[in-house]
Design an enzyme around this catalytic site. Structure first.
Site, PDB file in Angstrom:
ATOM      1  N   ARG A   1     -23.872   3.280  -6.524  1.00  0.00           N
ATOM      2  CA  ARG A   1     -23.230   4.370  -7.259  1.00  0.00           C
ATOM      3  C   ARG A   1     -23.496   4.184  -8.754  1.00  0.00           C
ATOM      4  O   ARG A   1     -23.107   3.169  -9.333  1.00  0.00           O
ATOM      5  CB  ARG A   1     -21.728   4.384  -6.995  1.00  0.00           C
TER       6      ARG A   1
ATOM      7  N   ARG B   1     -12.442  12.793   6.283  1.00  0.00           N
ATOM      8  CA  ARG B   1     -13.361  13.588   5.462  1.00  0.00           C
ATOM      9  C   ARG B   1     -14.726  12.924   5.475  1.00  0.00           C
ATOM     10  O   ARG B   1     -14.895  11.831   6.023  1.00  0.00           O
ATOM     11  CB  ARG B   1     -12.846  13.660   4.021  1.00  0.00           C
TER      12      ARG B   1
ATOM     13  N   ASN C   1     -10.287   7.711   7.069  1.00  0.00           N
ATOM     14  CA  ASN C   1     -10.576   8.742   6.089  1.00  0.00           C
ATOM     15  C   ASN C   1     -10.980  10.005   6.834  1.00  0.00           C
ATOM     16  O   ASN C   1     -11.986  10.014   7.550  1.00  0.00           O
ATOM     17  CB  ASN C   1     -11.693   8.300   5.145  1.00  0.00           C
TER      18      ASN C   1
ATOM     19  N   GLY D   1      -8.158   5.999  -2.611  1.00  0.00           N
ATOM     20  CA  GLY D   1      -8.866   5.778  -3.865  1.00  0.00           C
ATOM     21  C   GLY D   1      -8.418   4.557  -4.639  1.00  0.00           C
ATOM     22  O   GLY D   1      -8.610   4.474  -5.855  1.00  0.00           O
TER      23      GLY D   1
ATOM     24  N   GLU E   1       1.497  -5.047   4.682  1.00  0.00           N
ATOM     25  CA  GLU E   1       0.763  -5.699   5.767  1.00  0.00           C
ATOM     26  C   GLU E   1       0.238  -7.045   5.285  1.00  0.00           C
ATOM     27  O   GLU E   1       0.055  -7.261   4.083  1.00  0.00           O
ATOM     28  CB  GLU E   1      -0.380  -4.814   6.259  1.00  0.00           C
TER      29      GLU E   1
ATOM     30  N   GLU F   1     -11.793   2.637   9.123  1.00  0.00           N
ATOM     31  CA  GLU F   1     -12.040   1.464   8.293  1.00  0.00           C
ATOM     32  C   GLU F   1     -11.323   0.242   8.875  1.00  0.00           C
ATOM     33  O   GLU F   1     -10.164   0.319   9.283  1.00  0.00           O
ATOM     34  CB  GLU F   1     -11.580   1.721   6.861  1.00  0.00           C
TER      35      GLU F   1
ATOM     36  N   LYS G   1       0.830  -1.200   0.000  1.00  0.00           N
ATOM     37  CA  LYS G   1       0.000   0.000   0.000  1.00  0.00           C
ATOM     38  C   LYS G   1       0.865   1.250   0.000  1.00  0.00           C
ATOM     39  O   LYS G   1       1.886   1.308   0.695  1.00  0.00           O
ATOM     40  CB  LYS G   1      -0.914   0.028   1.232  1.00  0.00           C
TER      41      LYS G   1
END
Length: 455
Positions: A339, A293, A291, A164, A200, A275, A158
């Site tokens: 979505r 936001r 996150n 995103g 990880e 998360e 990561k």
């Protein structure tokens, strides 16, 4: 309360923020690029100001132009929405220096939790479970090979500064590691200007569970329950629901308590999401990231909790206490969000920009909400996210919510561009999804291979 706020975003989230601000009696300023001159958020705001050309780097990511627009219009605060500058600590710091309130956490907290390596270290201090992984940044393939051998395969690579779905790779063995590391690092450098990685152990199969939290400047932190975001394609969410069908009462209490503990540890203010990855076989959950936001999928939480998250963001940024305490929060029914994007699922989800010649959004009945910035005659520009709308439903139980979503998607009609409406309808009707029997591997490994074989 603020007299005027500037929305440093576009599309449906800009429209969502404008509506919340108007209901609070707060004036709004929209920013737009030259390609968004006719966008809905521009028409709905009290004022609008162009901040640059079509390219995001010259408009929606142009900090100087956005801050100049705030000063020129007398905006007291800036709401960044999600994406663009929403998790950019430099921008938050510039707002602070110019005495413009950033509607989100402080730059210090964003630095602490936005960097995945720092966030892991803080969660360990807070006593929140984290997956086994590297203790710091990983810069070379030699380091990666050594660490992977220590923690064991399969692993996840990561980007430290990622988000995103960028800079992420799954690696099953040492043969895959070097090319995957180099590709992920290059992608991270291009997307974030930072090629630092961390490693990880991969929890697989897993559920992707996130907990919505709210904090204020008086030290109050609450949670608004969890969302299940396990239906993903290439690490990007497709459909979300709340509550999760995979979690019982005891585990729900444990995971939401861990999220509150995490937020309290960093003195978190405003809206955020913790998360987790849930290993269903063992019942253990692990911190994945925070996150800092508002999330795309926040409406499902608003439906089940009755709390308007965007209004709380504005109130908290104004210095107000949260309008609700934890004991006041009650959860009712089940909510699902799909979505809807201008993309072609049959052609590897290729974007489908163009002019919408006709648009009918589903409506009618209790428990149906459509968040959109589209209208008939609007041309979707090719420069930004392809989202057309978010369809959100609420039912007394999960079955009712599923049926309501099927009804809504059957009514959704868009002409002029290709969309993923039929894809979402098939997904929400799939027996595994109806049964709540899925994890993060389901969409890519089970559903999509069959769906894309169909004529």
């Amino acid at each position: 309360m603020f007299n005027k706020i500037l929305i440093a975003n576009r599309g449906e989230i800009a429209v969502r923020i404008i509506r919340a601000a108007r209901e609070l009696g707060v004036g709004t300023v929209a920013i737009y690029s030259t390609s968004d001159r006719d966008a809905l958020h521009v028409h709905l705001a009290d004022e609008a100001i162009c901040v640059g050309p079509a390219r995001s780097t010259e408009s929606y990511l142009n900090m100087n132009n956005i801050l100049s627009a705030a000063v020129a219009t007398g905006a007291q605060a800036i709401h960044p929405g999600f994406g663009f500058l929403s998790e950019n600590s430099k921008f938050a710091r510039l707002c602070e220096e110019m005495n413009i309130k950033f509607i989100g956490p402080s730059a210090k907290v964003m630095d602490m939790m936005g960097d995945k390596i720092n966030a892991r270290a803080e969660m360990i201090k807070a006593g929140v479970p984290v997956t086994p992984g590297s203790e710091g940044e990983v810069h070379t393939t030699d380091e990666a090979v050594k660490i992977a051998e220590e923690i064991g395969y399969p692993i996840m690579l990561k980007a430290s500064a990622g988000g995103g779905g960028k800079g992420i790779r799954k690696v099953n063995n040492v043969e895959e590691l070097v090319p995957a590391f180099e590709a992920a690092q290059a992608e991270a450098q291009a997307a974030f200007g930072n090629g630092a990685m961390f490693i990880e152990r991969m929890i697989f199969p897993a559920r992707h569970i996130e907990v919505q939290i709210l904090g204020d400047s008086q030290g109050n932190v609450i949670h608004l329950g969890e969302r299940d975001c396990s239906l993903q394609r290439n690490n990007q969410k497709v459909l979300e629901e709340s509550p999760s069908a995979a979690i019982g009462h005891t585990l729900r209490n444990e995971i939401t308590a861990a999220a509150v503990k995490a937020a309290q540890h960093v003195s978190y203010e405003n809206a955020g999401t913790i998360e987790f990855l849930l290993d269903e076989s063992s019942g253990k959950f692990y911190f994945m990231e925070m996150n800092t936001r508002v999330q795309v999928e926040h409406p499902v939480t608003e439906f089940v909790s009755g709390v308007d998250i965007v209004k709380e963001q504005i109130r908290v940024a104004n210095g107000n206490e949260l309008s609700v305490k934890q004991e006041d929060v009650t959860f009712s029914g089940h909510a699902i969000e799909c979505r809807i994007n201008a993309e072609n699922p049959k052609f590897n989800f290729a974007p489908s920009p163009g002019k919408i010649t006709n648009l009918f959004l589903p409506s009618g009945g209790v428990g149906l909400r459509v968040d959109s910035a589209m209208y008939s005659g609007y041309s979707i520009p090719p420069y930004y996210d392809s989202m057309i709308a978010k369809v959100i439903v609420h039912g007394e139980n999960r079955f009712e919510a599923l049926m309501k979503m099927q009804r809504a998607l059957l009514e959704f009609d868009v002409e002029g561009v290709i969309t993923n409406v039929d894809f979402q309808l098939e997904l929400i009707s799939d027996p595994h999804v109806v049964a709540g029997d899925y994890d993060t591997s389901f969409l890519g490994n089970v559903f999509l291979p069959e769906y894309q074989k169909e004529d």
